[in-house]
Write an enzyme that holds these catalytic residues in place. Structure first.
Site, PDB file in Angstrom:
ATOM      1  N   TRP A 299       0.830  -1.235  -0.182  1.00  0.00           N
ATOM      2  CA  TRP A 299       0.042  -0.011   0.032  1.00  0.00           C
ATOM      3  C   TRP A 299       0.857   1.323  -0.183  1.00  0.00           C
ATOM      4  CZ3 TRP A 299      -4.580   0.097  -1.604  1.00  0.00           C
ATOM      5  CH2 TRP A 299      -5.554  -1.223  -1.433  1.00  0.00           C
ATOM      6  N   ASN A 301       3.709   1.574  -1.617  1.00  0.00           N
ATOM      7  CA  ASN A 301       4.713   1.672  -2.764  1.00  0.00           C
ATOM      8  C   ASN A 301       3.941   1.605  -4.084  1.00  0.00           C
ATOM      9  OD1 ASN A 301       7.450   1.772  -1.869  1.00  0.00           O
ATOM     10  ND2 ASN A 301       6.507   0.328  -0.601  1.00  0.00           N
ATOM     11  N   TRP A 302       2.491   1.138  -3.955  1.00  0.00           N
ATOM     12  CA  TRP A 302       1.889   1.153  -5.563  1.00  0.00           C
ATOM     13  C   TRP A 302       1.581   2.268  -6.268  1.00  0.00           C
ATOM     14  CZ3 TRP A 302      -3.129   1.441  -8.003  1.00  0.00           C
ATOM     15  CH2 TRP A 302      -3.896   1.548  -7.207  1.00  0.00           C
ATOM     16  N   PRO A 305       1.942   8.983  -5.596  1.00  0.00           N
ATOM     17  CA  PRO A 305       1.365  10.423  -5.526  1.00  0.00           C
ATOM     18  C   PRO A 305       0.247  10.482  -4.109  1.00  0.00           C
ATOM     19  CG  PRO A 305       1.097   9.890  -7.681  1.00  0.00           C
ATOM     20  CD  PRO A 305       1.635   8.506  -7.110  1.00  0.00           C
ATOM     21  N   HIS A 307       0.263   8.250  -1.816  1.00  0.00           N
ATOM     22  CA  HIS A 307       0.961   7.850  -0.600  1.00  0.00           C
ATOM     23  C   HIS A 307       1.739   9.167   0.006  1.00  0.00           C
ATOM     24  CE1 HIS A 307       3.347   5.684   2.402  1.00  0.00           C
ATOM     25  NE2 HIS A 307       4.395   6.042   1.893  1.00  0.00           N
ATOM     26  N   TYR A 315      -0.706  11.954   7.745  1.00  0.00           N
ATOM     27  CA  TYR A 315      -0.027  10.893   8.676  1.00  0.00           C
ATOM     28  C   TYR A 315       0.898  11.757   9.556  1.00  0.00           C
ATOM     29  CZ  TYR A 315       2.693   6.798  10.320  1.00  0.00           C
ATOM     30  OH  TYR A 315       3.216   5.904  11.214  1.00  0.00           O
ATOM     31  N   HIS A 340     -12.487   5.232  -1.394  1.00  0.00           N
ATOM     32  CA  HIS A 340     -13.004   4.215  -2.257  1.00  0.00           C
ATOM     33  C   HIS A 340     -14.222   4.117  -2.233  1.00  0.00           C
ATOM     34  CE1 HIS A 340      -8.560   2.786  -2.218  1.00  0.00           C
ATOM     35  NE2 HIS A 340      -8.991   2.004  -3.229  1.00  0.00           N
TER      36      HIS A 340
END
Lengths: 410, 410
Positions: A299, A301-302, A305, A307, A315, A340
């Protein structure tokens, strides 16, 4: 002659096989090419078979009808054009704040109002307009969600710049600056209030990032061959999706392939294409998530933008306020779950919480994989959760959508 | 607080995407895991579907019938047991040569006679015995071919050792030695005539290599976990092949997958299992052929035992005799083509030259790929030639076999 003999006499040395984990070998670029070749070949076969059996199935009228119900009303296009209002509102609020004609508090309230409207206005429109198709709805809500994240970052970053300017005015500091110096580039650099222009704002809106920064790193020139290759990939990707769709059944493997093709199409081809056009220098749109041995790593690294945005604007500020790491992480997943759900429920006009629960299920899954599996087993677990998880979530919505719209049970 | 702002103000740096060739990134270990997971999952589905539809298809009687026509005659097993005669003949000839009771010339003639019989005897047996099945035939001819290569290497290496001993006796040299010193190991080392024992000969016969050497490098101990993992993979591989066979149609992709599974099963699992049992140290049974950008690189790296043998006992000796590189390379392909044809034609009792022509077609293909394609395009061309080429060659034989044995045309 003797030298030749001796050279060949000992032809074995102590060594491991490359595929053994003990060898530490990891160059499988060829395997990636194999996957692409297999995909293209099996697709070409499917495509040919379909043409032979049914003729050309990809009906342009049908594709257009995904976006439009009535050719005289373009609701999603109008909605996307209307978003300029919110962009300009954010820019003008910042300009006022910069010169000090409105107070900090007023500015904050205006931004909160603007950002809330950015989420409520499009969803209200999608829910009330009957001429809006689900695909058009997802598209315009996607654009608004991206804008929400971008404008949030815009006001956050500009606020930080103001605070630094204030500190400087009070001679508290000299070492911090909003100016980013890159000696290699020919672009001119701006410092804080100089960045509040239409040109800068729209560059940020179109740039493939969600995090605002003064003076983005720029690539030295537009590489034409690179641009053409990405464009070719984008077009090919568009052509492949309907071909696969024809052969798609829930629970079958191709369902997962669509996600992979989408990933490559969006995060590699399209984003690099836009970045090349805008000479946007930072091309890290994804990291090596395919090697991820934990769910958290996947989650993180995929989708770089999103993250990066979550880390910078959600965070880390939470951590700074003293909230503990696990709670902050769960909050990130909670927000991600909300978006989502928002992007699926509103266009489909169904509130089922499957997407929300799917995202929240990642928290215990991450704990389980991190606790019990590692190395290649962890990686396999991540892949299995992707291969199984996505079709299940999609199937839930497809099932419910059919039940609602076509009456019977599937 | 200000430090925090400044740290996050600049969150973009100039960099390329990982999948761009400009990034130079190549760690795709995860993609390999993805392939394995996809293979296992899609296979599990097929397996379940088959059981639900038809019950268990893998009939043990049917599997046995691949090897045997008459349960009271085991022709291929007898043939394989008979091969001991040739092994002992080679050993006893070498012993006589070592002590000098037979001349160099007599030794050479005896070896040539022994090696020729190794090819003629099994093929004559397979062709005359009607109780021999094609699978049994391929198996026993395979064993004899491996033995042919091994015993050729055995007599070559021992001859070199004799020549070195001779040179030493004449005080011509002191620097060459047939003794290989490895300080890390606890095994005792032998020098030339000391190696001509039954134990040493049978170790070489069972070792996963075709090139004889005195004092093979040995691994320090048998790793039980490694052994069990390889054994598990070998058993799983055996179970997967008939499952795929059920769903196999010519020209379809699974045909190519069987070859890949066979590669992993034979060159990684089985060879490593045997090597671990024998504490055989050199585990380089294949190199990174999946990254090969030329056809030549593929042939030189997918099957290292055969490649090593060809280089040591065929190609380099030819170069030493003054034959030019291209001619020597073509000769290697010619010999390889002969053995491919031998292993297919004799058991099927059909002489069609498809395998021979398939191997010889590699020469112009190698020239074409090497001349016009490179990088990822070359790699894709190699994959395509594998994906398309193998099923075509197999199909040719299957077609002709059906025409002969079942009369009609397919």
């Amino acid at each position: 002659n003797l030298h030749f003999h001796n050279f060949f006499l000992f032809c074995h040395v102590l060594q491991e096989s490359l595929l053994s984990s003990a060898s530490g070998y990891s160059n499988y670029r060829g395997i990636l090419n194999w996957c692409v070749v297999m995909l293209v070949l099996s697709n070409a076969r499917l495509f040919l078979e379909n043409i032979i059996k049914y003729g050309i199935l990809v009906d342009p009228i049908q594709v257009v009808s995904l976006f439009l119900k009535d050719p005289y009303s373009w609701p999603s296009a109008c909605l996307i054009i209307a978003s300029n209002v919110f962009i300009l509102a954010a820019l003008y609020t910042e300009r006022r704040l910069a010169v000090g004609t409105i107070s900090k508090m007023t500015g904050l309230i205006l931004h909160i109002f603007n950002l809330t409207s950015l989420l409520i206005f499009p969803s209200a429109t999608v829910l009330t307009l009957t001429s809006m198709t689900p695909v058009g709805g997802v598209l315009s809500l996607g654009v608004y969600t991206v804008l929400f994240l971008k404008l949030y970052s815009y006001q956050d970053t500009n606020r930080w710049c103001r605070e630094i300017r204030q500190a400087k005015a009070k001679k508290l500091t000299r070492s911090y600056s909003c100016k980013y110096i890159n000696t290699q580039s020919v672009h001119t650099y701006v410092s804080y209030p100089g960045n509040l222009t239409h040109r800068d704002m729209y560059y940020f809106v179109f740039a493939p990032t969600l995090c605002y920064q003064l003076n983005f790193p720029r690539s030295p020139r537009i590489r034409k061959r690179f641009l053409i290759r990405r464009l070719f990939e984008m077009v090919r990707g568009n052509w492949m999706v309907p071909t696969i769709q024809n052969s798609m059944k829930p629970f079958q493997v191709p369902n997962h392939l669509i996600w992979l093709i989408f990933f490559y199409w969006f995060f590699h081809s399209s984003m690099n294409f836009v970045a090349e056009l805008l000479q946007f220098g930072d091309r890290e749109f994804y990291k090596d998530w395919w090697n991820s041995e934990t769910v958290t790593y996947f989650w993180a690294n995929w989708n770089i933008p999103v993250h990066k945005w979550c880390l910078r604007h959600f965070y880390k500020p939470m951590l700074k306020k003293g909230i503990n790491k696990f709670l902050a992480q769960t909050a990130v997943f909670l927000m991600s779950a909300f978006f989502h759900e928002y992007l699926v429920s509103v266009p489909l006009k169904m509130f089922r919480l499957w997407a929300f629960m799917g995202m929240m299920a990642q928290v215990p899954l991450a704990w389980f994989v991190g606790r019990f599996l590692n190395g290649n087993y962890g990686n396999a677990a991540v892949w299995i959760s992707l291969i199984i998880g996505q079709p299940v979530a999609v199937l839930m919505y497809v099932h419910d959508y059919y039940v609602i719209h076509y009456g019977g049970t599937t």
